[in-house]
Design a protein around this motif. Structure first.
Motif, PDB file in Angstrom:
ATOM      1  N   LEU B 297       0.948  -1.070   0.063  1.00  0.00           N
ATOM      2  CA  LEU B 297       0.068  -0.031  -0.099  1.00  0.00           C
ATOM      3  C   LEU B 297       0.507   1.213   0.017  1.00  0.00           C
ATOM      4  O   LEU B 297       1.897   1.364   0.772  1.00  0.00           O
ATOM      5  CB  LEU B 297      -0.888  -0.047   1.340  1.00  0.00           C
ATOM      6  CG  LEU B 297      -2.037  -1.112   1.529  1.00  0.00           C
ATOM      7  CD1 LEU B 297      -2.327  -1.277   2.747  1.00  0.00           C
ATOM      8  CD2 LEU B 297      -3.088  -0.905   0.338  1.00  0.00           C
ATOM      9  N   ASP B 298       0.424   2.292  -0.820  1.00  0.00           N
ATOM     10  CA  ASP B 298       1.478   3.309  -0.773  1.00  0.00           C
ATOM     11  C   ASP B 298       0.775   4.378   0.350  1.00  0.00           C
ATOM     12  O   ASP B 298       1.006   5.689   0.363  1.00  0.00           O
ATOM     13  CB  ASP B 298       1.684   3.958  -2.149  1.00  0.00           C
ATOM     14  CG  ASP B 298       0.296   3.964  -3.116  1.00  0.00           C
ATOM     15  OD1 ASP B 298      -0.773   3.812  -2.491  1.00  0.00           O
ATOM     16  OD2 ASP B 298       0.555   4.042  -4.118  1.00  0.00           O
ATOM     17  N   PHE B 311      -7.158  -2.278  -2.508  1.00  0.00           N
ATOM     18  CA  PHE B 311      -6.648  -3.563  -3.573  1.00  0.00           C
ATOM     19  C   PHE B 311      -7.759  -4.331  -3.801  1.00  0.00           C
ATOM     20  O   PHE B 311      -7.769  -5.554  -4.430  1.00  0.00           O
ATOM     21  CB  PHE B 311      -5.529  -4.287  -2.793  1.00  0.00           C
ATOM     22  CG  PHE B 311      -5.929  -4.420  -1.245  1.00  0.00           C
ATOM     23  CD1 PHE B 311      -6.985  -5.275  -0.700  1.00  0.00           C
ATOM     24  CD2 PHE B 311      -5.007  -3.988  -0.364  1.00  0.00           C
ATOM     25  CE1 PHE B 311      -6.996  -5.512   0.592  1.00  0.00           C
ATOM     26  CE2 PHE B 311      -5.064  -3.963   0.978  1.00  0.00           C
ATOM     27  CZ  PHE B 311      -6.246  -4.835   1.648  1.00  0.00           C
ATOM     28  N   SER B 313     -10.662  -5.878  -5.852  1.00  0.00           N
ATOM     29  CA  SER B 313     -10.598  -5.896  -7.188  1.00  0.00           C
ATOM     30  C   SER B 313     -12.171  -5.664  -7.572  1.00  0.00           C
ATOM     31  O   SER B 313     -12.428  -5.318  -8.798  1.00  0.00           O
ATOM     32  CB  SER B 313     -10.052  -6.967  -8.005  1.00  0.00           C
ATOM     33  OG  SER B 313     -10.718  -8.170  -7.806  1.00  0.00           O
ATOM     34  N   ARG B 343      -6.689  -6.997  -6.594  1.00  0.00           N
ATOM     35  CA  ARG B 343      -5.945  -6.630  -7.526  1.00  0.00           C
ATOM     36  C   ARG B 343      -4.386  -6.057  -7.012  1.00  0.00           C
ATOM     37  O   ARG B 343      -4.510  -5.262  -6.222  1.00  0.00           O
ATOM     38  CB  ARG B 343      -6.331  -5.296  -8.211  1.00  0.00           C
ATOM     39  CG  ARG B 343      -5.671  -5.120  -9.681  1.00  0.00           C
ATOM     40  CD  ARG B 343      -5.985  -3.765 -10.523  1.00  0.00           C
ATOM     41  NE  ARG B 343      -7.397  -3.696 -10.305  1.00  0.00           N
ATOM     42  CZ  ARG B 343      -8.625  -4.084 -11.269  1.00  0.00           C
ATOM     43  NH1 ARG B 343      -8.233  -5.037 -11.941  1.00  0.00           N
ATOM     44  NH2 ARG B 343      -9.908  -3.673 -10.658  1.00  0.00           N
ATOM     45  N   LEU B 344      -3.397  -6.758  -7.470  1.00  0.00           N
ATOM     46  CA  LEU B 344      -2.082  -6.537  -7.002  1.00  0.00           C
ATOM     47  C   LEU B 344      -1.328  -5.358  -7.538  1.00  0.00           C
ATOM     48  O   LEU B 344      -2.010  -4.589  -8.819  1.00  0.00           O
ATOM     49  CB  LEU B 344      -1.052  -7.634  -7.169  1.00  0.00           C
ATOM     50  CG  LEU B 344      -1.712  -8.778  -6.380  1.00  0.00           C
ATOM     51  CD1 LEU B 344      -0.615  -9.925  -6.418  1.00  0.00           C
ATOM     52  CD2 LEU B 344      -1.831  -8.518  -4.981  1.00  0.00           C
ATOM     53  N   PRO B 345      -0.406  -4.645  -7.119  1.00  0.00           N
ATOM     54  CA  PRO B 345      -0.160  -3.304  -7.860  1.00  0.00           C
ATOM     55  C   PRO B 345       0.502  -3.545  -9.250  1.00  0.00           C
ATOM     56  O   PRO B 345       0.413  -2.524 -10.003  1.00  0.00           O
ATOM     57  CB  PRO B 345       1.253  -2.866  -6.951  1.00  0.00           C
ATOM     58  CG  PRO B 345       0.892  -3.741  -5.551  1.00  0.00           C
ATOM     59  CD  PRO B 345       0.301  -4.837  -5.854  1.00  0.00           C
ATOM     60  N   ASP B 346       0.738  -4.750  -9.684  1.00  0.00           N
ATOM     61  CA  ASP B 346       1.323  -5.239 -11.088  1.00  0.00           C
ATOM     62  C   ASP B 346      -0.001  -5.025 -12.013  1.00  0.00           C
ATOM     63  O   ASP B 346       0.384  -5.242 -13.199  1.00  0.00           O
ATOM     64  CB  ASP B 346       2.179  -6.376 -11.246  1.00  0.00           C
ATOM     65  CG  ASP B 346       1.432  -7.518 -10.612  1.00  0.00           C
ATOM     66  OD1 ASP B 346       0.198  -7.429 -10.408  1.00  0.00           O
ATOM     67  OD2 ASP B 346       2.160  -8.579 -10.619  1.00  0.00           O
TER      68      ASP B 346
END
Lengths: 106, 380
Positions: B297-298, B311, B313, B343-346
């Motif tokens: 997480l940012d 995250f 989705s 959903r992952l960061p990629d």
């Protein structure tokens, strides 16, 4: 160090470890036992450390001398087991002795 | 010289203290007005025994005339300070009285008996005695060690807890120097500290206002202590009192707690499974290292609603409704388990084996543990 039990007139019992040779009045005063005053500090001159010694221990505590006998006249509600506790020095053999205290000391 | 001729009676008549003159048999020959007031009689008839003015039980218990004679013969008898006779006034009131006796050199001899009403004094003594006894009993049962030292830093009081803490027998600390209870290296520094305390206006310093101190037991063991101190000004200078608490039990408890926490943290942070600790209303308290790695997480997550984290989705409406149901189940004490998509960061979408486990305490949900395993990754 014999354990001496001081039993207040109302039945409250205080168990105290008394050093051999210490007077039973001094030990009671050191532990702030209610019912023993010891006004004169152990000179046998006030009659305010009056206790009743149980018959079973009478032989160990001895008999009052003339001076003590005189001061006992000033104590409240005395009987033949009455002693002034400043005149009794603790010995090992006194372990478990239960001293009854009078209702008041004067 | 005859009694009537010595002028003593007129002297005693104007005397403000109650005084009686008795003969060797104890019969009253004269009583001054003050004695009449004390005993409630309007003049003494003469010839009645002084013991008439004592209650029955006093007369039968002791030999009053012998004591009066002794006190005439031995004016400094040690018991005079401590014992008293009880007078009975005409209306039956018992009046504890300190008695002094002087011999009059008459032929035959007479005695002046001075009576001092000590009722007020006795009340004061009784009150003082009770106050002392109350304080003494409180000190005796105190869990804290209580010490008092005089201006020369000698122990003048140590309660049972103090004797036990420092390992001394009953009475064994009395008159000992305070330094005996301090490790050698603190002794030099302690004196100026007390001098500073003596000079400052504050009457006491409480626990917590002082740094931890170290005590020395009789067997040479050093003990961490906490103390509150007070100073009292007496006629003989300062008396300092200290209430001292043994810090060992607290330190041991703290160490146990630290170790337990460290063990639990180690397990939490090193688990392969992603874990989050949630409040009963579904807010994130903590996420472990595996969770932070799986779902980077940012933005900060602590305190955020679990369902609002970025995250998930599914469409916002779907995930809200699904997570609300799952959290409601957990908050009601039921375990939820099922597959969820994130959903992952990629950008890749992963399906997680997901569970919410309520932590119950006394019928209430205290916390919820969220756990997840990534079903696509072979290593998780």
């Amino acid at each position: 160090m014999p354990k001496i039990v001081y039993v207040e007139h109302n039945g409250t019992a205080h168990e105290v470890d008394v050093a051999v040779g210490e007077s039973l009045m001094q030990a009671a005063v050191n532990h702030a036992i209610p019912g023993i005053d010891g006004d004169c500090g152990g000179l046998c001159a006030c009659g305010t450390c009056h206790v009743y010694v149980p018959a079973a221990f009478a032989a160990l505590t001895g008999t009052p001398d003339e001076l003590e006998q005189g001061m006992l006249e000033f104590a409240f509600d005395t009987n033949e087991t009455s002693r002034l506790s400043c005149q009794i020095k603790a010995t090992e053999a006194m372990e478990g002795m239960r001293l009854q205290l009078p209702a008041r000391q004067y | 010289m005859k009694l009537e001729t010595i002028g003593a009676l007129s002297l005693l008549g104007s005397f403000p203290e109650p005084a009686l003159v008795i003969d060797a048999a104890g019969d009253i020959r004269y009583g001054n007005p003050a004695a009449g007031t004390l005993l409630g009689v309007d003049g003494f008839r003469g010839g009645e025994s002084i013991t008439t003015y004592m209650p029955e039980d006093e007369r039968s218990r002791l030999r009053p005339l012998e004591w009066l004679k002794r006190w005439a013969d031995v004016p400094d008898a040690p018991e005079i300070r401590h014992v008293h006779l009880v007078c009975r006034s005409q209306d039956g009131t018992r009046i504890p009285t300190r008695v002094r006796v002087g011999r009059l050199e008459t032929e035959p001899p007479h005695y002046v008996v001075l009576l001092q009403d000590i009722r007020d004094e006795q009340t004061r003594i009784q009150q003082t005695r009770e106050a002392h006894r109350l304080a003494a009993r409180m000190l005796a049962i105190s869990m804290d060690a209580v010490l008092a030292v005089d201006a020369s830093f000698k122990v003048i009081h140590a309660n049972v807890a103090a004797e036990r803490l420092f390992g001394y027998p009953s009475g064994g600390l009395l008159n000992k120097p305070l330094n005996l209870l301090l490790p050698e290296r603190f002794r030099m520094a302690h004196q100026p500290a007390i001098d500073r305390f003596a000079a400052e206006p504050a009457p006491a310093r409480l626990m917590g206002e002082r740094a931890e101190i170290v005590g020395l037991t009789r067997s040479g063991e050093e003990v961490p202590l906490e103390a509150s101190i007070a100073k009292i000004t007496t006629a003989n200078g300062f008396v300092f009192t200290a209430q001292v608490r043994d810090l060992r039990p607290r330190k041991a408890a703290e160490a146990t707690l630290r170790e337990t926490l460290a063990s639990l943290r180690t397990v939490f942070e090193n688990a392969l499974q992603a874990m989050a600790l949630l409040t009963p209303d579904g807010r994130v308290r903590e996420m472990n290292a595996a969770a932070r790695q799986l779902l980077p997480l940012d933005t900060p997550f602590a305190g955020e609603a679990f369902s609002a984290l970025p995250f998930w989705s599914a469409s916002p409406d779907d995930r809200e409704s699904f997570l609300r149901q799952a959290l409601a189940a957990a908050a009601a004490g039921r375990v939820y388990r099922g597959d969820v998509s994130v959903r992952l960061p990629d950008g890749a979408e992963h399906t997680l084996d997901f569970s919410l486990t309520p932590v119950m305490e006394g019928g209430d949900v205290r916390a919820i543990i969220a756990e997840a395993r990534d079903l696509l990754r072979g290593d998780a």
